[in-house]
Design an enzyme around this catalytic site. Structure first.
Site, PDB file in Angstrom:
ATOM      1  N   LYS A  56     -37.571-116.534 -13.231  1.00 38.93           N
ATOM      2  CA  LYS A  56     -37.351-117.155 -11.922  1.00 38.93           C
ATOM      3  C   LYS A  56     -35.874-117.041 -11.517  1.00 38.93           C
ATOM      4  O   LYS A  56     -35.555-116.645 -10.396  1.00 38.93           O
ATOM      5  CB  LYS A  56     -37.781-118.634 -11.963  1.00 38.93           C
ATOM      6  CG  LYS A  56     -37.741-119.281 -10.590  1.00 38.93           C
ATOM      7  CD  LYS A  56     -38.288-120.677 -10.631  1.00 38.93           C
ATOM      8  CE  LYS A  56     -37.389-121.552 -11.443  1.00 38.93           C
ATOM      9  NZ  LYS A  56     -37.062-122.842 -10.970  1.00 38.93           N
TER      10      LYS A  56
ATOM     11  N   ASP B 122     -40.949-121.013  -7.496  1.00 38.37           N
ATOM     12  CA  ASP B 122     -40.611-122.336  -8.026  1.00 38.37           C
ATOM     13  C   ASP B 122     -41.740-123.300  -7.656  1.00 38.37           C
ATOM     14  O   ASP B 122     -42.768-122.898  -7.101  1.00 38.37           O
ATOM     15  CB  ASP B 122     -39.246-122.810  -7.494  1.00 38.37           C
ATOM     16  CG  ASP B 122     -39.321-123.204  -6.029  1.00 38.37           C
ATOM     17  OD1 ASP B 122     -40.343-122.883  -5.359  1.00 38.37           O
ATOM     18  OD2 ASP B 122     -38.386-123.849  -5.538  1.00 38.37           O
TER      19      ASP B 122
END
Ligand code: SF4
Length: 214
Positions: free
Chosen positions: A120, A138
């Protein structure tokens, strides 16, 4: 969800915010890297407060290493997991100097090799610092993708794969920020603001909230 709806969702999100940006304050790819590492399980606001003081005294790998783990920890102690984060930042600085001449690399594998940097975070750096069309999933993006039907999936990897496949190419570079901001301020976790939502008629969520009646 069909392609016409997906196109219209991003057309509207773009019309509302033509140049979406991260809410993390940074001036260089390295500052962004540190800010994103700090932002795990913390709000952007709290990270900005901490990095304002930290970056004023040290904003390069060399300077942070010279500052040392204890003093870094001191600057970021208002943020959750600050001891682990200070340790990771020190280790990442060492690797950046050893392998990349102190620069943030523009390559996923090299980024993910840095302590504290997962898929991420690497996606955020590639997208926000280097303008690559990656989408970091997210908690906000995961929720919005599932609720709307844009890219439903049981895991963040599945959602990321679907977003990369389904988001029209011309919107892909900014999709990450549009979806995060939409999730943070409109399609909120506990109570989505469906009555005020710009994509309400396109969204396929079955439990949309209704306007409150006085
Ligand atoms: S209509 Fe409601 S559930 Fe759908 S995207 Fe908008 S806020 Fe989220």
């Amino acid at each position: 969800m069909n392609a016409v709806k997906r196109e219209e969702i991003f057309r509207r999100l773009k019309a509302l915010n033509p140049a979406p940006a991260t809410e993390l304050v940074y001036r260089t790819p390295f500052e962004l890297l540190v800010a994103v590492v700090l932002s795990a399980q913390a709000t952007d606001k709290s990270v900005n407060l901490a990095t304002r003081g930290l970056f004023a005294v040290a904003n390069t790998p060399q300077a942070l290493l010279a500052l040392g783990e204890e003093r870094i920890a001191d600057y970021i102690k208002s943020i959750g997991l600050f001891r682990t984060k200070a340790k990771n930042i020190m280790a990442a600085c060492r690797l950046l100097i050893e392998r990349h001449a102190g620069e943030v690399p523009r390559a996923r594998e090299a980024l993910e090799a840095l302590p504290g940097v997962g898929r991420k975070t690497a996606n955020v750096i590639l997208n926000t610092a280097f303008g690559e069309p990656t989408i970091a999933v997210d908690t906000h993006i995961f929720r919005v993708s599932n609720r709307t039907g844009l890219a439903p999936g049981k895991t963040v990897d599945e959602v990321e794969r679907k977003l990369l496949k389904f988001v029209p190419e011309h919107y892909r570079k900014d999709a990450h920020h549009w979806l995060i901001l939409h999730g943070r301020y409109t399609c909120k976790a506990r109570k989505p603001d469906c009555p005020a939502c710009a994509i309400r008629d396109l969204c396929e969520y079955r439990s949309k909230t209704e306007p409150t009646v006085d």
